[in-house]
Design a protein around this motif. Structure first.
Motif, mmCIF file in Angstrom:
data_model
loop_
_atom_site.group_PDB
_atom_site.id
_atom_site.type_symbol
_atom_site.label_atom_id
_atom_site.label_comp_id
_atom_site.label_asym_id
_atom_site.label_seq_id
_atom_site.Cartn_x
_atom_site.Cartn_y
_atom_site.Cartn_z
ATOM 1 N N CYS A 77 0.865 -1.185 0.000
ATOM 2 C CA CYS A 77 0.000 0.000 0.000
ATOM 3 C C CYS A 77 0.904 1.238 0.000
ATOM 4 C CB CYS A 77 -0.878 -0.016 1.245
ATOM 5 S SG CYS A 77 -1.782 1.529 1.513
ATOM 6 N N CYS A 107 -7.634 4.312 3.089
ATOM 7 C CA CYS A 107 -6.499 4.011 3.968
ATOM 8 C C CYS A 107 -5.964 5.308 4.558
ATOM 9 C CB CYS A 107 -5.388 3.309 3.190
ATOM 10 S SG CYS A 107 -3.864 3.144 4.144
ATOM 11 N N CYS A 133 0.305 3.022 3.722
ATOM 12 C CA CYS A 133 0.633 2.409 5.019
ATOM 13 C C CYS A 133 1.593 1.231 4.883
ATOM 14 C CB CYS A 133 -0.644 1.995 5.748
ATOM 15 S SG CYS A 133 -1.426 0.538 5.042
HETATM 16 ZN ZN LIG Z 1 -2.920 1.173 3.451
#
Ligand SMILES: [Zn+2]
Length: 163
Positions: free
Chosen positions: A54, A114, A57
């Motif tokens: 990702c 996210c 993150c």
């Molecule tokens: Zn993420």
């Protein structure tokens, strides 16, 4: 016209971003080859699974993608072509690789919302109970905060401040 389905493991990873198709990953191909006047028209669908991180993150992520492709493979002639029929074969690798790599998300995320990483602790905000980043000031601002919270020097000289 000929139709075929294949599962082909890729020998090296495709893509160089945060996510890519790893070496050994299977590409599922559904291909249709049509004989046309100028050569062979190859079209079809390629499916593969990308893996990576990702972009916010750094959690490991993976997702399937499916792309369509179509290209005319010309019979070898006087003109140079990017795609040519060679020895009665068409090499679909570059075509499929480009189509798949172009389908990779530029900014992959584990989920659309996210929240990323806490800028201070580096923790995943999704794992933090209140999901809010900790309030913190850059230490470089400390001097400035001090400056503004104290009475400005010279204030005693200001009109009205003398008793
Ligand atoms: Zn993420």
């Amino acid at each position: 016209m000929r139709e075929t389905e294949r599962d082909i493991p890729i020998s090296e990873s495709w893509g160089e971003g945060l996510v890519s198709f790893a070496a050994g990953e299977n590409v599922h191909l559904e291909v249709r080859l049509e004989s046309v006047h100028e050569g062979i028209l190859a079209s079809g669908i390629a499916e593969a699974r990308y893996t990576g991180e990702c972009g916010r993150c750094l959690t490991a992520i993976e997702a399937p993608v499916e792309v369509e492709f179509q290209e005319l493979f010309a019979y070898p002639g006087d003109e140079a072509n990017d795609f040519e029929v060679q020895d009665d074969h068409v090499d679909l690798e570059n075509l499929v690789r480009d189509a798949l790599v172009l389908s990779l998300p530029f900014q992959p995320v584990c989920r659309p919302d996210c929240p990323g990483l806490d800028p201070v602790t580096g923790e995943r905000l999704a794992d933090v109970p209140n999901g809010e980043p900790q309030q913190s000031t850059d230490p470089r601002w400390d001097a400035l905060a001090q400056f503004t919270s104290e009475p400005a020097e010279g204030a005693e000289d200001a009109p009205g401040s003398q008793t």
